[in-house]
Design an enzyme around this catalytic site. Structure first.
Site, PDB file in Angstrom:
ATOM      1  N   HIS A 117     -10.975   7.803  76.672  1.00 51.95           N
ATOM      2  CA  HIS A 117     -10.714   7.437  78.064  1.00 51.95           C
ATOM      3  C   HIS A 117     -11.516   6.193  78.441  1.00 51.95           C
ATOM      4  O   HIS A 117     -12.495   6.255  79.201  1.00 51.95           O
ATOM      5  CB  HIS A 117     -11.039   8.603  78.991  1.00 51.95           C
ATOM      6  CG  HIS A 117     -10.033   9.715  78.930  1.00 51.95           C
ATOM      7  ND1 HIS A 117     -10.257  10.884  78.225  1.00 51.95           N
ATOM      8  CD2 HIS A 117      -8.784   9.818  79.449  1.00 51.95           C
ATOM      9  CE1 HIS A 117      -9.199  11.661  78.342  1.00 51.95           C
ATOM     10  NE2 HIS A 117      -8.286  11.045  79.069  1.00 51.95           N
ATOM     11  N   HIS A 170      -7.332   2.643  76.665  1.00 54.39           N
ATOM     12  CA  HIS A 170      -6.337   3.662  77.038  1.00 54.39           C
ATOM     13  C   HIS A 170      -5.612   3.233  78.311  1.00 54.39           C
ATOM     14  O   HIS A 170      -4.379   3.357  78.402  1.00 54.39           O
ATOM     15  CB  HIS A 170      -7.014   5.013  77.249  1.00 54.39           C
ATOM     16  CG  HIS A 170      -6.137   6.027  77.921  1.00 54.39           C
ATOM     17  ND1 HIS A 170      -5.000   6.549  77.342  1.00 54.39           N
ATOM     18  CD2 HIS A 170      -6.228   6.601  79.162  1.00 54.39           C
ATOM     19  CE1 HIS A 170      -4.433   7.406  78.165  1.00 54.39           C
ATOM     20  NE2 HIS A 170      -5.151   7.454  79.283  1.00 54.39           N
ATOM     21  N   HIS A 212      -5.610   4.656  86.760  1.00 54.22           N
ATOM     22  CA  HIS A 212      -5.385   6.106  86.682  1.00 54.22           C
ATOM     23  C   HIS A 212      -6.528   6.874  86.025  1.00 54.22           C
ATOM     24  O   HIS A 212      -6.651   8.081  86.232  1.00 54.22           O
ATOM     25  CB  HIS A 212      -4.072   6.401  85.934  1.00 54.22           C
ATOM     26  CG  HIS A 212      -4.210   6.464  84.450  1.00 54.22           C
ATOM     27  ND1 HIS A 212      -4.286   5.333  83.647  1.00 54.22           N
ATOM     28  CD2 HIS A 212      -4.309   7.531  83.612  1.00 54.22           C
ATOM     29  CE1 HIS A 212      -4.408   5.708  82.392  1.00 54.22           C
ATOM     30  NE2 HIS A 212      -4.418   7.035  82.335  1.00 54.22           N
ATOM     31  N   ASP A 213      -7.394   6.227  85.261  1.00 57.32           N
ATOM     32  CA  ASP A 213      -8.537   6.923  84.637  1.00 57.32           C
ATOM     33  C   ASP A 213      -9.849   6.177  84.878  1.00 57.32           C
ATOM     34  O   ASP A 213     -10.819   6.361  84.122  1.00 57.32           O
ATOM     35  CB  ASP A 213      -8.311   7.077  83.129  1.00 57.32           C
ATOM     36  CG  ASP A 213      -7.592   8.365  82.770  1.00 57.32           C
ATOM     37  OD1 ASP A 213      -7.669   9.334  83.551  1.00 57.32           O
ATOM     38  OD2 ASP A 213      -6.923   8.407  81.720  1.00 57.32           O
ATOM     39  N   ASP A 258       1.189   8.129  80.126  1.00 56.83           N
ATOM     40  CA  ASP A 258      -0.179   8.602  79.919  1.00 56.83           C
ATOM     41  C   ASP A 258      -0.347   9.332  78.584  1.00 56.83           C
ATOM     42  O   ASP A 258      -1.415   9.281  77.970  1.00 56.83           O
ATOM     43  CB  ASP A 258      -0.563   9.532  81.075  1.00 56.83           C
ATOM     44  CG  ASP A 258      -2.045   9.870  81.093  1.00 56.83           C
ATOM     45  OD1 ASP A 258      -2.844   9.063  80.577  1.00 56.83           O
ATOM     46  OD2 ASP A 258      -2.396  10.938  81.630  1.00 56.83           O
TER      47      ASP A 258
END
Length: 754
Positions: free
Chosen positions: A484, A488, A524-525, A658
């Site tokens: 992560h 990614h 998103h992360d 994802d």
């Protein structure tokens, strides 16, 4: 029928070489054909049995060395000659003489007679006529034999009829399904053989009308068994085969057998799956094949998968029962139930939809609704009458016609620019970009992707602001995380951009949707700690306490993404948007980021399949058809373009992006599998060190099987989701990679077990 024809192989049989044999030899050489020559019958037969030539040319001009017709009969006596073209070269007949009969040649087994002509160009023309005529026909006959062999070994029941509906062929699966042997049904009327009480009385007329127009018919069909008049429910495709003049010549039906679909069995299966979900046990999945399904386009197979998806939820259980009830109901009941299904397929069953407009000047009611019930409801009330002119429904952007600013992109290293050239391709290698940019791929890929989709133009900001924002976001990803990290995020951004360029997404999503998708993928992360939500909850992390243990990381990613954006004017990509533009964009981004929480995986998948795919499927079955048998696309696009369906599509888009690692090339898939496993290993080590509950005991670095973890992940999460996504937006390359990677991990897992 598209067939790959191998290089033509020719055998010349001439007692002695002359101008005619030389003419064919040089003609074959010029055309690149393989050519062999024999001077007697024994040598010719021996060579033929060894090579099995496509064409044999035998000298028949008063040959005294061997009997050409006897040689031809000898060749025809061999099994390999069924698809060989044998030609006789005869003497040229003077115009004033009568043409001799070719009957003796035909009886001997010759396919064709060629008068002698040693001109090389004439010989080339003769060989070309053979290749594109008799040889091509024999190739198709060989392929037909292979097709029938395949039909004999598939699990679907296949029936082929002539234009009068007389059965010409059935495969063993048909015999098993119906209980009738092939001998009992060949030549019989297919309509009579298939009569079942559960089929609607006008069903066969409907099917025949479709077939006569040259169109497919697809749907539920009940087939009668020999031992019972009660029909077996199957998913059936009837396909017309058109002959000369475009008239119907044959009808092919393919029936996919399913378990008994009675009400009680459907309810039992749904209750079983629901109980498993509550207990945290796996739902019952049916394994499905991929690729081309018995001659039907791959999209047809995906469509069949939508019918058979078994990821059950209470609402889909209700929908399935209503669908079953429609089968034998009067038309008025069917129409009423259609309206019920339309309501049930909405994603917000308990959110109010106000059908009466607010009274003019009734500000108190309007404020109460907006402030206490839902911001979304207030927005719906305001915009429902203005939807066609809404700012969020601007003309869709294809992702290809926006100019790419050169200022910042041109300053990148040549090696980076070379890697980014492949960015539109699915096989783009993000790991190479990671290495070339010293673990800063997100800024570089982000600039390229956002320029390609015209993000600067839409947000009305300069390229430097976008670059500053990307640098800030990437700096808040943890480079120490094995999985992560910003690589990614860049990988998910790439997959998102790729999905946005699929034809159906271009037709349904507008530019605001596209910009929201790209921004959601980027943030998103952000600030992911490398541990799961369960770990943070178990250690009573401040983030878990802040978000009440609900979607802890996803809420944090979305919130931090906006906090960082508003931190400084130099990085604020939203600074020039009006409130009416910013609010729906923000809502969409948050909704997409929250959709990446795997806890809600099956809920999102069920909603997408029920509200998007099955609604599309129903329209494809009932809407007007074009001359090629394809459904009316405008009706489908209009159905998909509702705000609710667009939200479901965007959620599924980012979810697939994802977890798209199993759909990458095998090299990339292996790399990502190692990275996520290492991150889980570190979490397990930390849980043991701190005496916390071990969330994923299987991910112990001493005992874990990475191949097994990957096959389990694909089986449980990936297959059904990407089947649904493939049906929606057609991603054949990804599905091919998925099959290949699954086989790879399966083989590795079996090797470990042995």
């Amino acid at each position: 029928m598209k067939l790959k024809q191998k290089n033509l192989s020719i055998l010349l049989v001439f007692a002695k070489e002359d101008a005619q044999s030389d003419g064919f030899w040089w003609a074959a050489d010029k055309m690149g054909y393989k050519c062999f020559i024999a001077h007697n019958a024994e040598g010719a037969l021996e060579c033929y049995l060894d090579k099995h030539h496509d064409v044999v040319i035998i000298d028949h001009r008063n040959n005294k060395s061997f009997d050409p017709e006897a040689l031809c009969r000898s060749m025809r006596a061999t099994k390999s000659s069924d698809h060989t073209v044998i030609v006789a070269v005869t003497k040229r007949i003077a115009p004033e003489k009568d043409e001799p009969s070719v009957l003796s040649l035909l009886k001997a087994g010759f396919n064709k007679r060629i008068p002698e002509n040693h001109n090389v160009n004439s010989c080339i023309n003769e060989l070309l006529c053979l290749e594109y005529g008799e040889v091509r026909s024999q190739l198709k006959l060989r392929a037909c034999s292979a097709v029938f062999s395949a039909l004999d070994n598939i699990s679907e029941a296949v029936q082929i009829c002539n234009e009068d509906n007389q059965i010409q062929y059935v495969n063993p699966a048909y015999e098993r399904l119906t209980g009738y042997s092939a001998d009992e049904v060949i030549g019989k009327d297919a309509t009579e053989m298939a009569k079942a009480d559960r089929n609607k009385t006008d069903l066969h007329d409907t099917i025949n009308n479709q077939l006569k127009k040259g169109k497919f018919w697809e749907g539920t069909y009940h087939t009668r068994r020999k031992s019972s008049d009660v029909g077996i429910s199957t998913h059936c495709v009837f396909s017309p085969i058109l002959g000369p003049g475009g008239k119907l010549s044959h009808i092919v039906s393919v029936q996919k057998t399913t378990p008994d679909t009675s009400y009680s069995d459907r309810i039992k299966e749904a209750e079983y799956n629901l109980a498993n979900v509550k207990l945290g046990l796996p739902v019952s999945f049916r394994r499905r094949s991929s690729g081309v399904a018995h001659g039907y386009p791959r999209r047809r197979e995906s469509l069949a998968k939508i019918h058979s998806m078994t990821v059950e939820a209470p609402i889909t259980k209700v929908i399935n029962i209503i669908n079953a009830a429609q089968e034998n109901s009067p038309i008025t009941v069917v129409q009423a139930l259609d309206k019920v299904l339309e309501i049930l397929r909405t994603s917000q069953l308990y959110s109010p939809h106000f059908v009466q407009p607010m009274k003019e000047g009734d500000t108190m009611t309007s404020d109460l609704v907006g402030g206490l019930v839902s911001q979304n409801v207030k927005r719906q009330l305001i915009t429902s009458s203005q939807e066609s002119s809404s700012v969020s429904h601007s003309k869709p952007v294809s992702g290809h016609h926006i100019h790419i600013p050169n200022n910042l992109l041109s300053q990148m290293q040549p090696e980076v620019l070379e890697i980014l050239e492949l960015e539109p391709s699915w096989d783009f290698n993000i790991i190479n970009l990671e290495k070339a940019t010293a673990k800063r791929p997100l800024v570089h890929l982000g600039l390229k992707a956002m320029a390609r989709f015209g993000v600067c133009d839409f947000l009305r900001v300069d390229e430097m602001t976008v670059m500053n924002w990307l640098n800030l976001i990437e700096a808040n990803y943890h480079s120490t995380n094995s999985y992560h990290n910003s690589t990614h995020a860049a990988d998910v951004l790439h997959a998102t951009a790729f999905f946005l360029t699929r034809e159906r997404n271009q037709a349904v999503l507008d530019q605001m949707d596209q910009v929201a998708c790209l921004i959601a993928a980027i943030i998103h992360d952000v600030d992911h700690p490398g541990y799961t939500n369960a770990f943070l909850i178990n250690e009573k992390n401040p983030l878990a306490l802040m978000y009440n243990d609900q979607a802890v990381l996803e809420n944090h990613h979305a919130a931090l993404g906006f906090q960082l954006s508003w931190k400084d004017n130099s990085v604020n990509i939203f600074k020039n948007l009006t409130r009416d533009e910013y609010t729906p964009l923000r809502e969409t981004i948050i909704d997409m980021v929250l959709a990446t929480e795997m806890k809600q995986h099956f809920e999102h998948l069920n909603k997408f399949v029920s509200c998007v795919n099955k609604s599309t499927l129903k329209l494809e079955e009932t809407s007007s058809m074009s001359g090629t048998g394809s459904p009316d696309s405008m009706a489908i696009i209009n159905q998909l373009s509702t705000p609710e369906n667009r939200s479901l599509i965007k959620r599924m888009l980012i979810k697939c992006a994802d977890v798209s690692n199993p759909c990458r090339t095998t090299e990339m898939c292996i790399e990502w599998a190692k990275r996520i496993a290492e991150e889980y290993f570190i979490q397990t080590d930390e849980e043991k060190r701190r005496n916390l509950p071990v969330v994923m005991p299987a991910f112990d670095r001493k005992t874990c099987s990475i191949p097994k973890s990957q096959t389990s992940f694909i089986d449980f999460f990936i297959n059904d989701m990407f089947d649904a996504w493939d049906y929606f937006c057609d991603i054949p390359d990804l599905m091919a990679h998925l099959q290949e990677n699954y086989r790879y991990w399966k083989e590795k897992s079996e090797d470990e077990a042995s």
